[in-house]
Motif scaffolding. Structure first.
Motif, short mmCIF file in Angstrom:
data_model
loop_
_atom_site.label_atom_id
_atom_site.label_comp_id
_atom_site.label_asym_id
_atom_site.label_seq_id
_atom_site.Cartn_x
_atom_site.Cartn_y
_atom_site.Cartn_z
N PRO A 169 -9.66 -29.51 -4.98
CA PRO A 169 -8.26 -29.82 -4.64
C PRO A 169 -7.34 -28.61 -4.86
CG PRO A 169 -9.20 -31.50 -6.08
CD PRO A 169 -10.19 -30.39 -6.02
N PHE A 170 -7.67 -27.83 -5.89
CA PHE A 170 -6.88 -26.63 -6.18
C PHE A 170 -6.98 -25.63 -5.03
CE2 PHE A 170 -6.76 -22.35 -8.08
CZ PHE A 170 -5.49 -22.38 -8.65
N PHE A 171 -8.20 -25.42 -4.56
CA PHE A 171 -8.39 -24.50 -3.42
C PHE A 171 -7.63 -25.02 -2.20
CE2 PHE A 171 -12.11 -22.54 -5.55
CZ PHE A 171 -11.80 -21.23 -5.28
N ALA A 172 -7.71 -26.34 -1.98
CA ALA A 172 -7.08 -26.92 -0.79
C ALA A 172 -5.55 -26.82 -0.88
CB ALA A 172 -7.51 -28.37 -0.64
N LYS A 173 -5.00 -27.24 -2.04
CA LYS A 173 -3.54 -27.31 -2.14
C LYS A 173 -2.89 -25.95 -2.31
CE LYS A 173 -3.29 -31.94 -4.06
NZ LYS A 173 -3.87 -32.46 -5.27
N VAL A 174 -3.47 -25.13 -3.19
CA VAL A 174 -2.82 -23.85 -3.49
C VAL A 174 -3.15 -22.78 -2.45
CG1 VAL A 174 -2.51 -22.06 -5.24
CG2 VAL A 174 -2.84 -24.44 -5.95
N TYR A 175 -4.40 -22.77 -2.03
CA TYR A 175 -4.80 -21.67 -1.15
C TYR A 175 -5.16 -22.12 0.27
CZ TYR A 175 -4.86 -19.04 -5.49
OH TYR A 175 -4.51 -18.44 -6.67
N ASN A 176 -5.00 -23.41 0.56
CA ASN A 176 -5.28 -23.92 1.88
C ASN A 176 -6.70 -23.55 2.34
OD1 ASN A 176 -4.55 -25.33 4.11
ND2 ASN A 176 -3.66 -23.58 5.20
#
Ligand code: GDP
Ligand code: IMO
Ligand code: MG
Length: 428
Positions: A169-176
């Motif tokens: 989720p971190f990769f998705a939200k912060v770094y798309n």
């Protein structure tokens, strides 16, 4: 039994690999205790060049047992490639043993390294983008996976599922970014890497102590260096492990009472790759000369290394922190055509003079180097085979370093090849 540590005293690339290889002749075991494939150690033997990242630099000798200790972080794909590359040119890696407790680097570590650097923009550290920092961060956060997990599919999947649940989720939200797939990683690590590496994974602490009890000679090969140390380096422009001699105890599993000798490998000038303070850096023709003659480009990353004059202030502090017993000076030949040869003996910061490293980081950024000029020797050292053959000025340069630093020089490098060195005392 004897133990020797080879440690870099500057910002890495001092020539630790070359001297580890040289000293390994008289050893039984060579152990890496920290770092990962951010290291690039070059060995040149009989005209052949070997670039090592994870495999200890003693591997070229059939009598050496190479160990990768628990303190190292390992990208198993890179380790397999390195073993294959060495095997393809006839180097036998079958004696290599890797600690089951060494932590694994995953593609998400590398991705994090890359995006973190991008995020920092102008303030980036200039890491090697190998995932080293994020892997050590997961180790400290107790969510890392280890080499031994490659041999236990159930545990591996359980642990990785927890990690990905947190990171995706971190990769998705912060770094798309697209999520990392558990099955794809499990296939690569468990099905491909696990079987290839299973025979190498074991109890390196046990092997090390068995060797010591049998009276064997063990060499600990540092990667990176004192000023890239997480605790003692120029933080935050450092790596995420402890290259200093004390790191051996934790990263290999040995008590401090067992360490006999600590050799500080020191370039006859200074280089640094990546960002961070560098008081004696040269941005003029002399700096370019050092880069050209010293071939100062990263062993793996090919980045141009920043170069400058030898810095005694750094060395005095490195002697203390590592309890150096002696020094190996490398690349003396690179100074052959410089006159004068300058040496930084002190810093001036806001009108105050420092003989040893200022404690406050911002003072190191503002430090103005105070130099002493020494005479150059103006001749080719690459063929010198004994101390008595050194020109007077080169001998004076080395004596000056010894006097200023307070530690004897026992080895001097005068070319990249294994045989291009001068011994100032018996090798072991
Ligand atoms: P390490 O990371 O400390 O092992 O050092 P690297 O291998 O990254 O960089 C050192 C470079 O200097 C390599 O290209 C070596 O082949 C080379 N080298 C090592 N010792 C000497 C020396 O005494 N003279 C010269 N000219 N080159 C050297
Ligand atoms: P060897 O063993 C020189 C530097 C990087 C960067 C900083 C952090 O060959 O001497 P990292 O990828 O570790 O998080 O990067 O440390 N660095 C090195 N510089 N020699 C090395 O290894 C290095 N390993 C890391 O350039 O500034
Ligand atoms: Mg290197």
């Amino acid at each position: 039994m004897s133990t020797t540590v080879v440690v870099g005293t500057q910002w890495g690339d001092e020539g630790k690999g070359k001297f580890t290889d040289l000293l390994a002749r008289d050893m039984d075991m060579v152990v890496r205790y920290q770092g990962g494939h951010n290291a690039g150690h070059t060995l040149m033997v009989d005209g052949e060049t070997f670039k090592l990242q994870l495999v200890p630099s003693g591997v070229l000798y059939p009598h050496i047992t190479p160990l990768i200790g628990n303190g190292v972080v390992i990208d198993p794909v890179v380790l397999i490639e390195e073993i294959d590359r060495l095997s393809a040119v006839g180097v036998d890696c079958s004696r290599l043993m890797v600690s089951g407790n060494a932590h694994l680097i995953f593609p998400y570590h590398q991705a994090l390294d890359v995006v973190a650097e991008r995020h920092l923009g102008f303030n980036k550290l200039g890491t090697t983008k190998r995932g080293i920092g994020p892997a050590y961060a997961d180790k400290a956060a107790r969510v890392g996976l280890r080499m031994q997990d490659l041999l236990d599919p159930k545990i591996f999947r359980q642990k990785l599922a927890v990690v990905l649940h947190d990171k995706n989720p971190f990769f998705a939200k912060v770094y798309n970014r697209l999520p990392f797939d558990l099955d794809a990683l499990a296939e690569q690590y468990l099905d491909e890497c696990g079987p290839r590496l299973s025979s190498y994974i074991g109890d390196t602490v046990g092997l090390l102590h068995d060797a010591l009890e049998q009276g064997q000679h063990v060499l600990f090969e540092g990667a990176q260096a004192m000023y890239l140390d997480l605790d003692h380096g120029t933080y935050p422009f450092v790596t995420s492990s402890n290259p200093v001699a004390g790191g051996v105890c934790v990263g290999a599993g040995i008590g401090p009472r067992y360490i006999d000798r600590v050799i500080g490998v020191t370039k006859a000038y200074v280089s640094r790759v990546g960002a961070g303070p560098f008081p004696s850096e040269l941005t003029d023709d002399v700096g370019d000369h050092l880069v050209d003659v010293g071939r100062e480009y990263g062993t793996n990353t090919k980045r141009r290394r920043r170069c400058g004059w030898l810095d005694i202030v750094m060395l005095r502090h490195a002697v203390r922190v590592n309890s150096l017993s002696d020094m190996a000076i490398t690349k003396l030949d690179v100074l052959d055509n410089l006159d004068p040869v300058k040496v930084c003996v002190a810093y001036e910061v806001d009108g105050q003079r420092y003989q040893t490293m200022p404690y406050h980081q911002s003072e190191i950024h503002r430090a103005v180097p105070i130099y002493e000029d020494l005479d150059g020797w103006g001749c080719d050292l690459s063929g010198v085979s004994a101390r008595s053959e050194l020109p007077k000025q080169a001998e004076e340069y080395l004596c000056f370093i010894e006097e200023q630093v307070g530690v004897p020089i026992t080895l001097v490098g005068i070319g990249p090849q294994r045989h291009q060195y001068i011994s100032f005392s018996p090798l072991s």
